[in-house]
Design a protein around this motif. Structure first.
Motif, PDB file in Angstrom:
ATOM      1  N   LEU A 127       0.834  -1.204   0.000  1.00 42.89           N
ATOM      2  CA  LEU A 127       0.000   0.000   0.000  1.00 42.89           C
ATOM      3  C   LEU A 127       0.871   1.256   0.000  1.00 42.89           C
ATOM      4  O   LEU A 127       0.582   2.217  -0.715  1.00 42.89           O
ATOM      5  N   VAL A 128       1.913   1.258   0.821  1.00 45.28           N
ATOM      6  CA  VAL A 128       2.821   2.414   0.874  1.00 45.28           C
ATOM      7  C   VAL A 128       3.427   2.661  -0.501  1.00 45.28           C
ATOM      8  O   VAL A 128       3.501   3.808  -0.974  1.00 45.28           O
ATOM      9  N   ALA A 129       3.859   1.596  -1.163  1.00 45.95           N
ATOM     10  CA  ALA A 129       4.453   1.745  -2.495  1.00 45.95           C
ATOM     11  C   ALA A 129       3.434   2.301  -3.481  1.00 45.95           C
ATOM     12  O   ALA A 129       3.765   3.158  -4.317  1.00 45.95           O
ATOM     13  N   ARG A 130       2.186   1.849  -3.412  1.00 43.18           N
ATOM     14  CA  ARG A 130       1.147   2.342  -4.338  1.00 43.18           C
ATOM     15  C   ARG A 130       0.858   3.823  -4.108  1.00 43.18           C
ATOM     16  O   ARG A 130       0.697   4.584  -5.059  1.00 43.18           O
ATOM     17  N   VAL A 131       0.802   4.247  -2.857  1.00 44.00           N
ATOM     18  CA  VAL A 131       0.567   5.658  -2.567  1.00 44.00           C
ATOM     19  C   VAL A 131       1.696   6.509  -3.143  1.00 44.00           C
ATOM     20  O   VAL A 131       1.460   7.589  -3.688  1.00 44.00           O
ATOM     21  N   ARG A 132       2.910   6.015  -3.044  1.00 48.86           N
ATOM     22  CA  ARG A 132       4.066   6.750  -3.553  1.00 48.86           C
ATOM     23  C   ARG A 132       4.190   6.663  -5.069  1.00 48.86           C
ATOM     24  O   ARG A 132       5.037   7.327  -5.661  1.00 48.86           O
ATOM     25  N   GLY A 133       3.373   5.824  -5.699  1.00 50.98           N
ATOM     26  CA  GLY A 133       3.478   5.664  -7.144  1.00 50.98           C
ATOM     27  C   GLY A 133       4.680   4.856  -7.558  1.00 50.98           C
ATOM     28  O   GLY A 133       5.158   4.972  -8.689  1.00 50.98           O
ATOM     29  N   GLN A 134       5.167   3.982  -6.662  1.00 52.23           N
ATOM     30  CA  GLN A 134       6.350   3.181  -6.940  1.00 52.23           C
ATOM     31  C   GLN A 134       5.941   1.796  -7.440  1.00 52.23           C
ATOM     32  O   GLN A 134       4.868   1.288  -7.107  1.00 52.23           O
ATOM     33  N   ASN A 135       6.829   1.198  -8.207  1.00 53.15           N
ATOM     34  CA  ASN A 135       6.630  -0.188  -8.630  1.00 53.15           C
ATOM     35  C   ASN A 135       7.188  -1.104  -7.556  1.00 53.15           C
ATOM     36  O   ASN A 135       8.395  -1.334  -7.472  1.00 53.15           O
ATOM     37  N   SER A 136       6.308  -1.582  -6.684  1.00 55.36           N
ATOM     38  CA  SER A 136       6.761  -2.434  -5.591  1.00 55.36           C
ATOM     39  C   SER A 136       7.064  -3.830  -6.107  1.00 55.36           C
ATOM     40  O   SER A 136       6.590  -4.247  -7.164  1.00 55.36           O
ATOM     41  N   SER A 137       7.863  -4.567  -5.350  1.00 55.28           N
ATOM     42  CA  SER A 137       8.128  -5.959  -5.696  1.00 55.28           C
ATOM     43  C   SER A 137       6.834  -6.761  -5.577  1.00 55.28           C
ATOM     44  O   SER A 137       5.899  -6.346  -4.889  1.00 55.28           O
ATOM     45  N   PRO A 138       6.757  -7.901  -6.241  1.00 56.72           N
ATOM     46  CA  PRO A 138       5.510  -8.682  -6.233  1.00 56.72           C
ATOM     47  C   PRO A 138       5.063  -9.055  -4.827  1.00 56.72           C
ATOM     48  O   PRO A 138       5.869  -9.128  -3.895  1.00 56.72           O
ATOM     49  N   ASP A 139       3.774  -9.289  -4.681  1.00 55.90           N
ATOM     50  CA  ASP A 139       3.201  -9.696  -3.405  1.00 55.90           C
ATOM     51  C   ASP A 139       3.828 -11.014  -2.961  1.00 55.90           C
ATOM     52  O   ASP A 139       3.789 -12.013  -3.683  1.00 55.90           O
ATOM     53  N   ALA A 140       4.442 -11.007  -1.774  1.00 55.75           N
ATOM     54  CA  ALA A 140       5.167 -12.185  -1.282  1.00 55.75           C
ATOM     55  C   ALA A 140       4.379 -12.961  -0.244  1.00 55.75           C
ATOM     56  O   ALA A 140       4.941 -13.822   0.430  1.00 55.75           O
ATOM     57  N   THR A 141       3.085 -12.683  -0.105  1.00 55.09           N
ATOM     58  CA  THR A 141       2.290 -13.332   0.953  1.00 55.09           C
ATOM     59  C   THR A 141       2.352 -14.848   0.846  1.00 55.09           C
ATOM     60  O   THR A 141       2.568 -15.546   1.854  1.00 55.09           O
ATOM     61  N   GLU A 142       2.172 -15.397  -0.356  1.00 56.50           N
ATOM     62  CA  GLU A 142       2.171 -16.854  -0.503  1.00 56.50           C
ATOM     63  C   GLU A 142       3.536 -17.451  -0.185  1.00 56.50           C
ATOM     64  O   GLU A 142       3.623 -18.535   0.413  1.00 56.50           O
ATOM     65  N   GLU A 143       4.611 -16.757  -0.544  1.00 59.46           N
ATOM     66  CA  GLU A 143       5.954 -17.251  -0.208  1.00 59.46           C
ATOM     67  C   GLU A 143       6.170 -17.254   1.298  1.00 59.46           C
ATOM     68  O   GLU A 143       6.748 -18.209   1.863  1.00 59.46           O
ATOM     69  N   LEU A 144       5.725 -16.193   1.972  1.00 59.24           N
ATOM     70  CA  LEU A 144       5.904 -16.121   3.422  1.00 59.24           C
ATOM     71  C   LEU A 144       5.073 -17.179   4.137  1.00 59.24           C
ATOM     72  O   LEU A 144       5.522 -17.771   5.133  1.00 59.24           O
ATOM     73  N   GLU A 145       3.885 -17.439   3.638  1.00 65.13           N
ATOM     74  CA  GLU A 145       3.062 -18.479   4.257  1.00 65.13           C
ATOM     75  C   GLU A 145       3.661 -19.866   4.019  1.00 65.13           C
ATOM     76  O   GLU A 145       3.595 -20.740   4.894  1.00 65.13           O
ATOM     77  N   TRP A 146       4.237 -20.090   2.840  1.00 66.90           N
ATOM     78  CA  TRP A 146       4.942 -21.358   2.577  1.00 66.90           C
ATOM     79  C   TRP A 146       6.082 -21.525   3.567  1.00 66.90           C
ATOM     80  O   TRP A 146       6.295 -22.601   4.130  1.00 66.90           O
ATOM     81  N   LEU A 147       6.842 -20.448   3.787  1.00 67.76           N
ATOM     82  CA  LEU A 147       7.974 -20.491   4.705  1.00 67.76           C
ATOM     83  C   LEU A 147       7.508 -20.803   6.123  1.00 67.76           C
ATOM     84  O   LEU A 147       8.143 -21.594   6.843  1.00 67.76           O
ATOM     85  N   ALA A 148       6.391 -20.201   6.527  1.00 65.00           N
ATOM     86  CA  ALA A 148       5.858 -20.466   7.867  1.00 65.00           C
ATOM     87  C   ALA A 148       5.449 -21.932   8.004  1.00 65.00           C
ATOM     88  O   ALA A 148       5.721 -22.571   9.041  1.00 65.00           O
ATOM     89  N   ARG A 149       4.812 -22.494   7.001  1.00 63.87           N
ATOM     90  CA  ARG A 149       4.422 -23.918   7.044  1.00 63.87           C
ATOM     91  C   ARG A 149       5.659 -24.809   7.130  1.00 63.87           C
ATOM     92  O   ARG A 149       5.675 -25.808   7.868  1.00 63.87           O
ATOM     93  N   ALA A 150       6.707 -24.454   6.388  1.00 65.56           N
ATOM     94  CA  ALA A 150       7.935 -25.250   6.426  1.00 65.56           C
ATOM     95  C   ALA A 150       8.571 -25.185   7.803  1.00 65.56           C
ATOM     96  O   ALA A 150       9.061 -26.203   8.319  1.00 65.56           O
ATOM     97  N   LEU A 151       8.584 -24.015   8.418  1.00 63.69           N
ATOM     98  CA  LEU A 151       9.175 -23.876   9.748  1.00 63.69           C
ATOM     99  C   LEU A 151       8.365 -24.648  10.799  1.00 63.69           C
ATOM    100  O   LEU A 151       8.931 -25.242  11.726  1.00 63.69           O
ATOM    101  N   ARG A 152       7.040 -24.663  10.664  1.00 58.05           N
ATOM    102  CA  ARG A 152       6.219 -25.410  11.623  1.00 58.05           C
ATOM    103  C   ARG A 152       6.465 -26.913  11.485  1.00 58.05           C
ATOM    104  O   ARG A 152       6.378 -27.646  12.466  1.00 58.05           O
ATOM    105  N   ALA A 153       6.738 -27.339  10.243  1.00 59.29           N
ATOM    106  CA  ALA A 153       6.941 -28.780  10.011  1.00 59.29           C
ATOM    107  C   ALA A 153       8.357 -29.232  10.318  1.00 59.29           C
ATOM    108  O   ALA A 153       8.625 -30.439  10.390  1.00 59.29           O
ATOM    109  N   ALA A 154       9.271 -28.287  10.499  1.00 57.01           N
ATOM    110  CA  ALA A 154      10.690 -28.643  10.686  1.00 57.01           C
ATOM    111  C   ALA A 154      10.916 -29.272  12.048  1.00 57.01           C
ATOM    112  O   ALA A 154      10.214 -28.981  13.027  1.00 57.01           O
ATOM    113  N   ASP A 155      11.927 -30.138  12.094  1.00 48.53           N
ATOM    114  CA  ASP A 155      12.338 -30.774  13.358  1.00 48.53           C
ATOM    115  C   ASP A 155      13.480 -29.961  13.920  1.00 48.53           C
ATOM    116  O   ASP A 155      14.586 -29.953  13.389  1.00 48.53           O
ATOM    117  N   TRP A 156      13.195 -29.217  14.982  1.00 46.78           N
ATOM    118  CA  TRP A 156      14.221 -28.332  15.552  1.00 46.78           C
ATOM    119  C   TRP A 156      15.092 -29.015  16.578  1.00 46.78           C
ATOM    120  O   TRP A 156      15.989 -28.417  17.165  1.00 46.78           O
TER     121      TRP A 156
END
Length: 302
Positions: free
Chosen positions: A272-301
């Motif tokens: 949203l901040v990037a859109r207000v500024r009229g900047q070309n923001s990097s692609p939405d990373a929500t799905e990548e971050l959620e994938w990472l969270a699922r991987a961390l929950r499944a990991a054996d620490w």
């Protein structure tokens, strides 16, 4: 008779030559924009070839939005056309900005199916002055970032601004409406503050595990590549990705930071901040971050 001479026009003949209604020409004549050059024996107005050119000029200026008073002032020499045009440009610019704001608000209303009350709020947010917008952002910055003991963060926040340009696009206005609603939400502020605290170094210690997720886009790019390759977050291949990304860092702490950012909606806020500024923001990373969270929950620490 004078009105029968070919070089003299009655108002009816002038209307025929110019394609304008007699009523319009009579009004312009009464106001002094197209004065008659004389009168017939019967008292009717008479015009000549120069009157035809004057009618065309008046019509042009009227089509450009000049009022008849301004047209008469220009034609009488009391002001210059350049001066009047400059004033009208400024007025049109203001009107265009206002129309853009109205369009953005109505577009947002249509997309959201907003109530009358929500529409009124969005309209107020869209029409705030620059000083009022700055005050909203400053209050948000103080509540979310104030008091965090991180010199780099303080420097970044001091220079941080969310400014809507003087001539915003409808997309920028739409993004500002949504952002203003978001940063004024106490729940969002509290969630973002929690996330920031998890990512702020404790004095005398290094940067917390997981903080790099939000500032190093190569992590997101790496996850995007493995997702594209079909790697499941719960499998052994995902565990190897985590090892490459975080080494021997405390993965439980990484997950806490990641989950806090996802819950806060930090990625949506960034875009949203990037859109207000009229900047070309990097692609939405929500799905990548959620994938990472699922991987961390499944990991054996252990």
């Amino acid at each position: 008779m004078d009105d029968e001479r070919p070089d003299v026009l009655t108002i009816g003949r002038l209307a025929h030559r110019t394609g304008l209604p007699v009523r319009t020409l009579r009004f312009w004549s009464d106001e002094g924009a197209v004065p008659p050059v004389g009168r017939s024996a019967g008292g009717y107005r008479l015009y000549d070839a120069e009157s035809v050119a004057r009618v065309e000029l008046v019509r042009t200026l009227r089509e450009l939005g000049l009022g008849l008073d301004d047209v008469c002032r220009v034609l009488s020499g009391r002001t210059t056309l350049a001066g009047v045009a400059d004033a009208h440009v400024a007025a049109l610019d203001a009107q265009i900005r206002s129309l853009k704001v109205s369009r953005a608000v109505l577009s947002t209303v249509a997309k959201r199916g907003s109530t009358v009350e929500e529409t009124a709020l969005m309209n107020r947010l869209a029409r705030l002055s620059a000083a009022e917008r700055k005050q909203i952002v400053d209050e948000f910055k103080e509540e979310v970032f104030g008091g965090l003991d991180d010199p780099r963060l303080r420097d970044r926040m001091r220079a941080f601004s969310i400014e809507l340009p003087d001539d915003p696009t409808p997309e920028q206005v739409d993004a500002w409406i949504e952002l203003a609603e978001l940063v004024r939400d106490p729940g969002f502020r509290a969630r973002l503050r929690t996330w920031m605290e998890l990512n702020t170094p404790i004095p005398g210690q290094g940067r917390p595990p997981g903080a790099s997720i939000w500032w190093a886009r190569q992590i997101v790019q790496t996850v995007a590549e493995v997702r594209k390759g079909g790697v499941a977050p719960e499998g052994p291949a995902a565990a190897e990705v985590l090892s490459e990304l975080f080494g021997d860092a405390d993965q439980a702490a990484v997950l806490r930071s990641l989950e806090a950012g996802i819950e806060a909606g930090a990625e949506h806020y960034r875009r949203l901040v990037a859109r207000v500024r009229g900047q070309n923001s990097s692609p939405d990373a929500t799905e990548e971050l959620e994938w990472l969270a699922r991987a961390l929950r499944a990991a054996d620490w252990t």
